[in-house]
Write a protein that holds these residues in place. Sequence first.
Motif, short mmCIF file in Angstrom:
data_model
loop_
_atom_site.label_atom_id
_atom_site.label_comp_id
_atom_site.label_asym_id
_atom_site.label_seq_id
_atom_site.Cartn_x
_atom_site.Cartn_y
_atom_site.Cartn_z
N ARG A 194 -9.78 -14.07 0.13
CA ARG A 194 -8.37 -13.76 0.40
C ARG A 194 -7.58 -13.62 -0.90
NH1 ARG A 194 -9.13 -11.58 4.83
NH2 ARG A 194 -9.81 -12.89 6.52
N SER A 195 -8.28 -13.71 -2.06
CA SER A 195 -7.62 -13.61 -3.36
C SER A 195 -7.20 -12.18 -3.67
CB SER A 195 -8.56 -14.09 -4.47
OG SER A 195 -8.92 -15.42 -4.24
N GLU A 196 -7.89 -11.20 -3.08
CA GLU A 196 -7.59 -9.80 -3.32
C GLU A 196 -7.56 -9.05 -2.00
OE1 GLU A 196 -9.77 -11.50 -6.74
OE2 GLU A 196 -10.49 -11.12 -4.73
N HIS A 197 -6.93 -7.89 -2.04
CA HIS A 197 -6.99 -6.97 -0.90
C HIS A 197 -7.22 -5.56 -1.44
CE1 HIS A 197 -2.68 -6.58 -1.90
NE2 HIS A 197 -2.79 -5.37 -1.41
N LEU A 198 -7.57 -4.65 -0.55
CA LEU A 198 -7.89 -3.29 -0.94
C LEU A 198 -6.83 -2.32 -0.42
CD1 LEU A 198 -11.71 -3.34 -0.10
CD2 LEU A 198 -10.62 -3.71 -2.33
N ASP A 199 -6.37 -1.43 -1.30
CA ASP A 199 -5.46 -0.35 -0.93
C ASP A 199 -6.19 0.96 -1.15
OD1 ASP A 199 -3.33 -2.07 -0.39
OD2 ASP A 199 -2.51 -1.91 -2.41
N ARG A 200 -6.23 1.80 -0.11
CA ARG A 200 -6.95 3.06 -0.22
C ARG A 200 -6.35 3.94 -1.32
NH1 ARG A 200 -10.65 5.74 2.56
NH2 ARG A 200 -10.61 4.35 4.33
N ALA A 201 -7.25 4.50 -2.14
CA ALA A 201 -6.84 5.40 -3.22
C ALA A 201 -7.53 6.76 -3.08
CB ALA A 201 -7.17 4.78 -4.58
N GLY A 202 -8.43 6.90 -2.11
CA GLY A 202 -9.15 8.14 -1.89
C GLY A 202 -10.09 7.98 -0.70
N ASP A 203 -10.87 9.03 -0.41
CA ASP A 203 -11.79 8.98 0.73
C ASP A 203 -12.83 7.88 0.59
OD1 ASP A 203 -10.45 11.11 1.76
OD2 ASP A 203 -12.02 12.58 1.35
N HIS A 204 -13.23 7.59 -0.64
CA HIS A 204 -14.27 6.59 -0.89
C HIS A 204 -13.89 5.67 -2.04
CE1 HIS A 204 -15.13 10.27 -3.15
NE2 HIS A 204 -15.47 9.45 -4.12
N LEU A 205 -12.58 5.48 -2.25
CA LEU A 205 -12.07 4.70 -3.37
C LEU A 205 -10.91 3.83 -2.94
CD1 LEU A 205 -12.27 4.40 -6.55
CD2 LEU A 205 -10.45 6.10 -6.65
N TRP A 206 -10.91 2.56 -3.40
CA TRP A 206 -9.84 1.61 -3.11
C TRP A 206 -9.39 0.93 -4.39
CZ3 TRP A 206 -13.91 2.60 -0.08
CH2 TRP A 206 -13.65 2.93 1.25
N ALA A 266 -20.65 9.71 -3.72
CA ALA A 266 -20.21 9.62 -2.34
C ALA A 266 -20.02 11.02 -1.76
CB ALA A 266 -18.91 8.83 -2.26
N HIS A 267 -20.27 11.16 -0.50
CA HIS A 267 -20.09 12.44 0.18
C HIS A 267 -18.59 12.67 0.36
CE1 HIS A 267 -20.25 15.53 3.20
NE2 HIS A 267 -21.53 15.66 2.96
N PRO A 268 -18.02 13.72 -0.22
CA PRO A 268 -16.58 13.90 -0.20
C PRO A 268 -15.99 14.16 1.19
CG PRO A 268 -17.65 15.81 -1.18
CD PRO A 268 -18.72 14.77 -0.93
N ALA A 269 -16.78 14.59 2.16
CA ALA A 269 -16.25 14.90 3.48
C ALA A 269 -16.11 13.66 4.36
CB ALA A 269 -17.16 15.92 4.18
N LEU A 270 -16.71 12.55 3.97
CA LEU A 270 -16.64 11.33 4.77
C LEU A 270 -15.42 10.50 4.41
CD1 LEU A 270 -20.33 10.09 4.71
CD2 LEU A 270 -19.13 11.14 6.61
N LEU A 271 -14.73 10.00 5.42
CA LEU A 271 -13.65 9.05 5.20
C LEU A 271 -14.20 7.68 5.52
CD1 LEU A 271 -10.70 8.64 4.44
CD2 LEU A 271 -10.14 8.85 6.85
N TRP A 272 -14.53 6.91 4.51
CA TRP A 272 -15.15 5.60 4.68
C TRP A 272 -14.14 4.59 5.21
CZ3 TRP A 272 -20.31 5.03 3.75
CH2 TRP A 272 -20.93 6.05 3.05
N GLU A 273 -14.61 3.65 6.01
CA GLU A 273 -13.76 2.55 6.45
C GLU A 273 -13.54 1.61 5.28
OE1 GLU A 273 -14.83 0.43 9.96
OE2 GLU A 273 -15.51 2.23 10.97
N THR A 274 -12.41 0.92 5.28
CA THR A 274 -12.12 -0.04 4.23
C THR A 274 -13.10 -1.21 4.33
OG1 THR A 274 -9.79 0.56 4.25
CG2 THR A 274 -10.36 -1.57 3.25
N PRO A 275 -13.81 -1.52 3.24
CA PRO A 275 -14.73 -2.67 3.28
C PRO A 275 -13.97 -3.96 3.57
CG PRO A 275 -15.13 -1.31 1.34
CD PRO A 275 -13.87 -0.82 1.97
N THR A 276 -14.60 -4.86 4.28
CA THR A 276 -14.03 -6.16 4.60
C THR A 276 -14.41 -7.15 3.52
OG1 THR A 276 -14.20 -5.68 6.95
CG2 THR A 276 -13.91 -7.98 6.33
N LEU A 277 -13.41 -7.83 2.97
CA LEU A 277 -13.65 -8.83 1.94
C LEU A 277 -13.58 -10.23 2.54
CD1 LEU A 277 -11.45 -7.43 -0.97
CD2 LEU A 277 -13.90 -7.10 -0.60
#
Length: 87
Positions: A21-33, A7-18
Amino acid sequence: MTSLTTAHPALLWETPTLRSRSEHLDRAGDHLWRVVDARGTIRGHLRVIADPLGIRYRAERLHLASGAFVLVGEFWDPDDAVASLRH
């Protein structure tokens, strides 16, 4: 031929939409949840990877002893990547 596998480290990716409803995503980095289930348990991690053909979603688990991520699989759909972390 060079491929973009990180992943390009300078980009702040949007949180993917799931769809699930069994899981949700919490941001852990620019390209990691963190993938968190309904009980609050961390199932693994979802990483966005730039690919010449589009965006890939990498399912990973953290190996605590080594501090490194272990690849579970790489997918075109974030729901498929999250589903691979359920087992």
